[in-house]
Write an enzyme that holds these catalytic residues in place. Structure first.
Site, PDB file in Angstrom:
ATOM      1  N   SER A   1     -13.640  -7.889   5.229  1.00  0.00           N
ATOM      2  CA  SER A   1     -12.538  -7.710   4.291  1.00  0.00           C
ATOM      3  C   SER A   1     -11.416  -6.967   4.996  1.00  0.00           C
ATOM      4  O   SER A   1     -11.657  -5.949   5.641  1.00  0.00           O
ATOM      5  CB  SER A   1     -12.982  -6.899   3.081  1.00  0.00           C
ATOM      6  OG  SER A   1     -11.829  -6.449   2.389  1.00  0.00           O
TER       7      SER A   1
ATOM      8  N   THR B   1     -10.278  -2.831   3.365  1.00  0.00           N
ATOM      9  CA  THR B   1     -10.871  -1.500   3.538  1.00  0.00           C
ATOM     10  C   THR B   1     -10.540  -1.091   4.968  1.00  0.00           C
ATOM     11  O   THR B   1     -11.064  -1.704   5.914  1.00  0.00           O
ATOM     12  CB  THR B   1     -12.393  -1.541   3.302  1.00  0.00           C
ATOM     13  OG1 THR B   1     -12.642  -1.924   1.945  1.00  0.00           O
ATOM     14  CG2 THR B   1     -13.046  -0.191   3.557  1.00  0.00           C
TER      15      THR B   1
END
Ligand SMILES: Cc1cc2nc3c(=O)[nH]c(=O)nc-3n(C[C@H](O)[C@H](O)[C@H](O)COP(=O)(O)O)c2cc1C
Length: 363
Positions: free
Chosen positions: A174, A177
């Protein structure tokens, strides 16, 4: 073709902000009302991958059902498997809203949700409640933003969900983050995967009953990064790879609105890049390691093309935002029609038939 009612529903949802629309779609699925005709079941679509029996190769990708609220309703839409999550040990709010943006002209979405989710305990409760139901439900695990030892969060996810999940996905790709994607570098990845495999051994005991672990990667890796990922996947005996998560790239977009929003881009513009990375990983991993192809699938042809590029299984998310909940059934029906027309006994027969083409595409 989108059925008329569904098209009207989409028009109505598109007047709402994307996150509200998403919440409404989850609520609609929770009612359990039949939304579309069931997808065909046929032996030509069934596959045994990583020891699991998939009724068809199309799954719903992580991020749609982050909190395991509607996996069975998603299976009811025709998906052959559902991946819930990403879940982190502790509940997390994610980034401030707005944090999902539609790029309508491109059939794309930018999101920077940042792993908003209810946390392990709540998700475990929901999955425990559906434990005796049939259907393949994978659990995608991640790390809390503020975790001191992020790898320990993945170990916790493995321990928690290994006894219950059909498979586990270690999501280190991702873009939302900060620093998470650094776990894809060789040394950190080696440590992560070694600890994950050990956590699974402790959680389930005998290797024969081990829950398969897949690794989900970004499409924004260099050739050298891909070499490292492949070497570690093979060295640590990871059961499969998911290619890919959203991209930081913004090439070739026609939408002006939101194109520069920070976050990960998904949908149609991701198709070529994610498919080129998928084919490169099939080359590096050889024929035996399962690969799930994700990114820009929104019809039967794009789903089949992922398989031709080297995928065993296919997932989608953004396509459903634009084409509605009947998309899974339509794609699965289209795959069956294709198998009939071509006289195939299994859809897997087309795997790798365009591997050379896709492995030669630029990334
Ligand atoms: C709104 C949104 C939220 C997402 N959340 C997650 C997530 O929590 N975990 C994950 O591994 N992938 C997540 N993804 C990525 C998808 O699973 C998928 O890899 C990516 O969107 C490419 O597929 P698509 O083009 O079919 O959407 C998310 C995607 C979108 C659009």
């Amino acid at each position: 073709m989108i059925p008329l009612l569904e098209w009207a529903g989409r028009q109505a949802l598109f007047t709402l902000d994307p996150e509200t629309a998403h919440g409404l779609s989850i609520t609609a699925l929770k009612t359990g009302m039949p939304i579309c005709a069931p997808a065909p079941q046929d032996a030509r679509l069934a596959l045994r991958i990583a020891g699991l029996d998939f009724p068809n190769p199309l799954g719903v990708a992580a991020g749609y059902d982050k909190n395991a609220e509607v996996p069975d309703a998603l299976l009811g839409l025709g998906f052959g498997f559902a991946e819930v999550g990403t879940v982190t040990p502790l509940p997390q709010q994610g980034n401030p809203r707005p944090r999902i943006f539609r790029l309508v002209a491109d059939g794309a979405v930018v999101n920077r949700l940042g792993f908003n989710n209810d946390g392990h305990a709540r998700c475990l409760e929901r999955l425990t409640a559906r434990k005796t139901r049939p259907g393949i439900v994978g659990v995608n695990i991640g790390a809390n933003k503020d975790a001191e030892d992020r790898i320990a969060d993945y170990e916790a996810g493995i321990r928690r969900f290994a006894p219950l999940a059909s498979y586990l996905t270690v999501n280190i790709s991702s873009p939302n983050t900060p620093g998470l994607r650094d776990l894809q570098g060789r040394e950190r990845l080696a440590e992560l995967l070694a600890r994950v495999v050990e956590a699974r051994r402790q959680a389930v005991g005998e290797p024969a009953r081990a829950t398969p672990v897949f690794l989900k990667i970004a499409p924004d890796l260099t050739e050298a990064d891909l070499d490292d990922v492949a070497a570690e996947v093979l060295d640590k005996g990871i059961d499969g790879l998911i290619v890919s998560n959203t991209t930081l790239a913004r090439d070739g977009l026609s939408s002006r609105a939101h194109a520069r929003e920070p976050g990960g881009l998904s949908g149609r513009p991701l198709f070529a890049r994610s498919t080129a990375v998928l084919a490169r990983m099939r080359r590096r991993l050889g024929p035996a390691v399962p690969i799930v192809g994700v990114g820009g699938v929104d019809d039967t042809e794009t789903a089949l093309e992922k398989i031709r590029a080297g995928a065993d299984l296919v997932q989608l998310y953004t396509g459903m935002i634009y084409r509605g909940p009947s998309l899974a059934g339509r794609i699965v029906g289209g795959m069956l029609k294709f198998a009939e027309q071509e006289g195939l006994t299994t859809i897997a027969a087309i795997r790798d038939s365009r591997l050379d083409h896709w492995a030669g595409q630029p990334i």
